[in-house]
Scaffold this motif. Structure first.
Motif, PDB file in Angstrom:
ATOM      1  N   PHE A   1       0.834  -1.208   0.000  1.00 18.44           N
ATOM      2  CA  PHE A   1       0.000   0.000   0.000  1.00 18.44           C
ATOM      3  C   PHE A   1       0.872   1.262   0.000  1.00 18.44           C
ATOM      4  O   PHE A   1       0.601   2.212  -0.743  1.00 18.44           O
ATOM      5  CB  PHE A   1      -0.923   0.025   1.224  1.00 18.44           C
ATOM      6  CG  PHE A   1      -2.178  -0.774   1.056  1.00 18.44           C
ATOM      7  CD1 PHE A   1      -3.253  -0.272   0.338  1.00 18.44           C
ATOM      8  CD2 PHE A   1      -2.300  -2.029   1.619  1.00 18.44           C
ATOM      9  CE1 PHE A   1      -4.415  -1.011   0.170  1.00 18.44           C
ATOM     10  CE2 PHE A   1      -3.458  -2.776   1.461  1.00 18.44           C
ATOM     11  CZ  PHE A   1      -4.518  -2.266   0.739  1.00 18.44           C
ATOM     12  N   PHE A   2       1.909   1.263   0.820  1.00 21.12           N
ATOM     13  CA  PHE A   2       2.784   2.430   0.878  1.00 21.12           C
ATOM     14  C   PHE A   2       3.513   2.637  -0.446  1.00 21.12           C
ATOM     15  O   PHE A   2       3.691   3.779  -0.888  1.00 21.12           O
ATOM     16  CB  PHE A   2       3.788   2.301   2.021  1.00 21.12           C
ATOM     17  CG  PHE A   2       3.224   2.645   3.365  1.00 21.12           C
ATOM     18  CD1 PHE A   2       2.588   3.851   3.587  1.00 21.12           C
ATOM     19  CD2 PHE A   2       3.331   1.760   4.424  1.00 21.12           C
ATOM     20  CE1 PHE A   2       2.050   4.172   4.831  1.00 21.12           C
ATOM     21  CE2 PHE A   2       2.810   2.071   5.664  1.00 21.12           C
ATOM     22  CZ  PHE A   2       2.165   3.282   5.871  1.00 21.12           C
ATOM     23  N   ALA A   3       3.944   1.547  -1.073  1.00 15.55           N
ATOM     24  CA  ALA A   3       4.617   1.673  -2.361  1.00 15.55           C
ATOM     25  C   ALA A   3       3.703   2.356  -3.376  1.00 15.55           C
ATOM     26  O   ALA A   3       4.139   3.233  -4.133  1.00 15.55           O
ATOM     27  CB  ALA A   3       5.044   0.294  -2.864  1.00 15.55           C
ATOM     28  N   TYR A   4       2.433   1.958  -3.382  1.00 15.75           N
ATOM     29  CA  TYR A   4       1.472   2.571  -4.299  1.00 15.75           C
ATOM     30  C   TYR A   4       1.315   4.066  -4.002  1.00 15.75           C
ATOM     31  O   TYR A   4       1.327   4.897  -4.922  1.00 15.75           O
ATOM     32  CB  TYR A   4       0.130   1.856  -4.189  1.00 15.75           C
ATOM     33  CG  TYR A   4      -0.979   2.506  -4.990  1.00 15.75           C
ATOM     34  CD1 TYR A   4      -0.976   2.457  -6.381  1.00 15.75           C
ATOM     35  CD2 TYR A   4      -2.022   3.171  -4.349  1.00 15.75           C
ATOM     36  CE1 TYR A   4      -1.985   3.057  -7.112  1.00 15.75           C
ATOM     37  CE2 TYR A   4      -3.032   3.763  -5.076  1.00 15.75           C
ATOM     38  CZ  TYR A   4      -3.014   3.709  -6.454  1.00 15.75           C
ATOM     39  OH  TYR A   4      -4.006   4.315  -7.174  1.00 15.75           O
ATOM     40  N   GLU A   5       1.161   4.410  -2.720  1.00 17.18           N
ATOM     41  CA  GLU A   5       0.973   5.820  -2.360  1.00 17.18           C
ATOM     42  C   GLU A   5       2.228   6.635  -2.682  1.00 17.18           C
ATOM     43  O   GLU A   5       2.141   7.743  -3.214  1.00 17.18           O
ATOM     44  CB  GLU A   5       0.637   5.938  -0.875  1.00 17.18           C
ATOM     45  CG  GLU A   5      -0.708   5.346  -0.481  1.00 17.18           C
ATOM     46  CD  GLU A   5      -1.892   6.056  -1.118  1.00 17.18           C
ATOM     47  OE1 GLU A   5      -1.748   7.223  -1.541  1.00 17.18           O
ATOM     48  OE2 GLU A   5      -2.976   5.449  -1.185  1.00 17.18           O
ATOM     49  N   ILE A   6       3.397   6.092  -2.359  1.00 18.79           N
ATOM     50  CA  ILE A   6       4.647   6.812  -2.642  1.00 18.79           C
ATOM     51  C   ILE A   6       4.826   6.995  -4.144  1.00 18.79           C
ATOM     52  O   ILE A   6       5.309   8.031  -4.608  1.00 18.79           O
ATOM     53  CB  ILE A   6       5.848   6.070  -2.027  1.00 18.79           C
ATOM     54  CG1 ILE A   6       5.795   6.140  -0.493  1.00 18.79           C
ATOM     55  CG2 ILE A   6       7.174   6.667  -2.518  1.00 18.79           C
ATOM     56  CD1 ILE A   6       6.808   5.249   0.202  1.00 18.79           C
ATOM     57  N   SER A   7       4.423   5.988  -4.920  1.00 19.14           N
ATOM     58  CA  SER A   7       4.611   6.052  -6.371  1.00 19.14           C
ATOM     59  C   SER A   7       3.910   7.259  -6.988  1.00 19.14           C
ATOM     60  O   SER A   7       4.338   7.769  -8.030  1.00 19.14           O
ATOM     61  CB  SER A   7       4.117   4.761  -7.037  1.00 19.14           C
ATOM     62  OG  SER A   7       2.691   4.700  -7.062  1.00 19.14           O
ATOM     63  N   LYS A   8       2.847   7.733  -6.338  1.00 23.51           N
ATOM     64  CA  LYS A   8       2.117   8.897  -6.853  1.00 23.51           C
ATOM     65  C   LYS A   8       2.958  10.174  -6.773  1.00 23.51           C
ATOM     66  O   LYS A   8       2.699  11.136  -7.497  1.00 23.51           O
ATOM     67  CB  LYS A   8       0.819   9.103  -6.071  1.00 23.51           C
ATOM     68  CG  LYS A   8      -0.167   7.962  -6.171  1.00 23.51           C
ATOM     69  CD  LYS A   8      -1.376   8.242  -5.274  1.00 23.51           C
ATOM     70  CE  LYS A   8      -2.339   7.089  -5.208  1.00 23.51           C
ATOM     71  NZ  LYS A   8      -3.477   7.364  -4.293  1.00 23.51           N
ATOM     72  N   SER A   9       3.953  10.185  -5.869  1.00 27.09           N
ATOM     73  CA  SER A   9       4.758  11.393  -5.656  1.00 27.09           C
ATOM     74  C   SER A   9       6.045  11.397  -6.478  1.00 27.09           C
ATOM     75  O   SER A   9       6.784  12.384  -6.457  1.00 27.09           O
ATOM     76  CB  SER A   9       5.107  11.529  -4.166  1.00 27.09           C
ATOM     77  OG  SER A   9       6.070  10.559  -3.774  1.00 27.09           O
ATOM     78  N   LEU A  10       6.336  10.305  -7.195  1.00 23.81           N
ATOM     79  CA  LEU A  10       7.588  10.191  -7.937  1.00 23.81           C
ATOM     80  C   LEU A  10       7.460  10.761  -9.348  1.00 23.81           C
ATOM     81  O   LEU A  10       6.361  11.047  -9.826  1.00 23.81           O
ATOM     82  CB  LEU A  10       8.025   8.725  -7.977  1.00 23.81           C
ATOM     83  CG  LEU A  10       8.195   8.053  -6.612  1.00 23.81           C
ATOM     84  CD1 LEU A  10       8.644   6.605  -6.785  1.00 23.81           C
ATOM     85  CD2 LEU A  10       9.163   8.820  -5.727  1.00 23.81           C
ATOM     86  N   LYS A  11       8.587  10.893 -10.025  1.00 20.23           N
ATOM     87  CA  LYS A  11       8.609  11.473 -11.367  1.00 20.23           C
ATOM     88  C   LYS A  11       8.489  10.374 -12.429  1.00 20.23           C
ATOM     89  O   LYS A  11       9.017   9.277 -12.261  1.00 20.23           O
ATOM     90  CB  LYS A  11       9.908  12.257 -11.576  1.00 20.23           C
ATOM     91  CG  LYS A  11      10.017  13.495 -10.695  1.00 20.23           C
ATOM     92  CD  LYS A  11      11.330  14.223 -10.952  1.00 20.23           C
ATOM     93  CE  LYS A  11      11.445  15.456 -10.068  1.00 20.23           C
ATOM     94  NZ  LYS A  11      12.740  16.158 -10.279  1.00 20.23           N
ATOM     95  N   TYR A  12       7.803  10.719 -13.518  1.00 18.94           N
ATOM     96  CA  TYR A  12       7.561   9.773 -14.601  1.00 18.94           C
ATOM     97  C   TYR A  12       7.998  10.363 -15.942  1.00 18.94           C
ATOM     98  O   TYR A  12       8.058  11.585 -16.104  1.00 18.94           O
ATOM     99  CB  TYR A  12       6.079   9.398 -14.663  1.00 18.94           C
ATOM    100  CG  TYR A  12       5.644   8.561 -13.483  1.00 18.94           C
ATOM    101  CD1 TYR A  12       5.520   7.184 -13.605  1.00 18.94           C
ATOM    102  CD2 TYR A  12       5.378   9.142 -12.245  1.00 18.94           C
ATOM    103  CE1 TYR A  12       5.143   6.398 -12.520  1.00 18.94           C
ATOM    104  CE2 TYR A  12       5.005   8.371 -11.153  1.00 18.94           C
ATOM    105  CZ  TYR A  12       4.889   7.006 -11.303  1.00 18.94           C
ATOM    106  OH  TYR A  12       4.524   6.238 -10.233  1.00 18.94           O
TER     107      TYR A  12
END
Length: 214
Positions: free
Chosen positions: A41-52
């Protein structure tokens, strides 16, 4: 920034409730699995804040522009309790490198304790996004010590700190000493015992996951 998963109603809160439940805790396999789930769950939430970046992906019928991570984070944990939580992060960030740190409370004759750090195994962290995972953030001393050791060695691009359960005192300590870190918690509890265990917390995460230590 501080993210508190318990403030959002989701199935993740059921897994946190199971980790806290003294009866369900008797099943160490389920305890480990729930920690792993929380990591996902945390990985999913953190992934929203990363650059793509946008990458053209060739399918059997054409080309599709897709958003993909610009950089995979490095996943760090403090042994031994943090291993299931780190595994959950790794299930999602499945191309990530990993960092392992051995740190523990060394109890003094007076009853107090100091944090003893014995071992670090890490890839090069210069310019990298680091996610540091530990199930319990009690006083925050071990988390701050481990992160500062890595910060002193490397120039991190970003630091994210993940814990299933944190104390308000621990959160304050981390904020004061690692002001640039982004904090991700399953729940934040108000109290700690005289021996610095979080209340209501869930007990000793390492013992619950892997058996009582001697």
């Amino acid at each position: 920034m501080t993210f508190d998963l318990s403030k959002t109603k989701s199935i993740a809160n059921t897994f946190i409730a199971e980790m806290r439940d003294e009866n369900i805790q008797k099943d160490s396999m389920r305890f480990r699995k729930n920690l792993e789930r929380i990591g996902e769950f945390f990985a999913y939430e953190i992934s929203k804040s990363l650059k793509y970046i946008t990458k053209d992906i060739t399918t059997p019928l054409g080309v599709s522009p897709c958003a993909v991570l610009e950089q995979q984070p490095v996943l760090a944990t403090i042994l031994r309790a943090g291993l299931p939580l780190q595994q959950g992060l790794l299930n999602i960030f499945d191309k990530s490198e990993c960092c392992f740190i051995s740190a523990y409370r060394k109890v003094k004759k007076s009853g107090g304790f100091i944090i003893q750090m014995d071992y670090i195994s890490t890839p090069d962290l210069d310019g990298k996004i680091l996610i540091m995972a530990d199930p319990m953030l009690a006083t925050g001393q071990s988390m701050v010590m481990c992160c500062k050791e890595l910060i002193n060695r490397y120039k991190l691009a970003e630091l994210h700190i993940v814990a299933a359960i944190a104390s308000t005192e621990g959160v304050a300590h981390v904020r004061a000493n690692l002001p640039k870190a982004k904090l991700w918690f399953g729940a934040i509890d108000e109290e700690m015992t005289s021996k610095s265990y979080i209340v209501p917390g869930l007990g000793d995460a390492g013992d619950l996951a892997y058996g009582e230590k001697v």
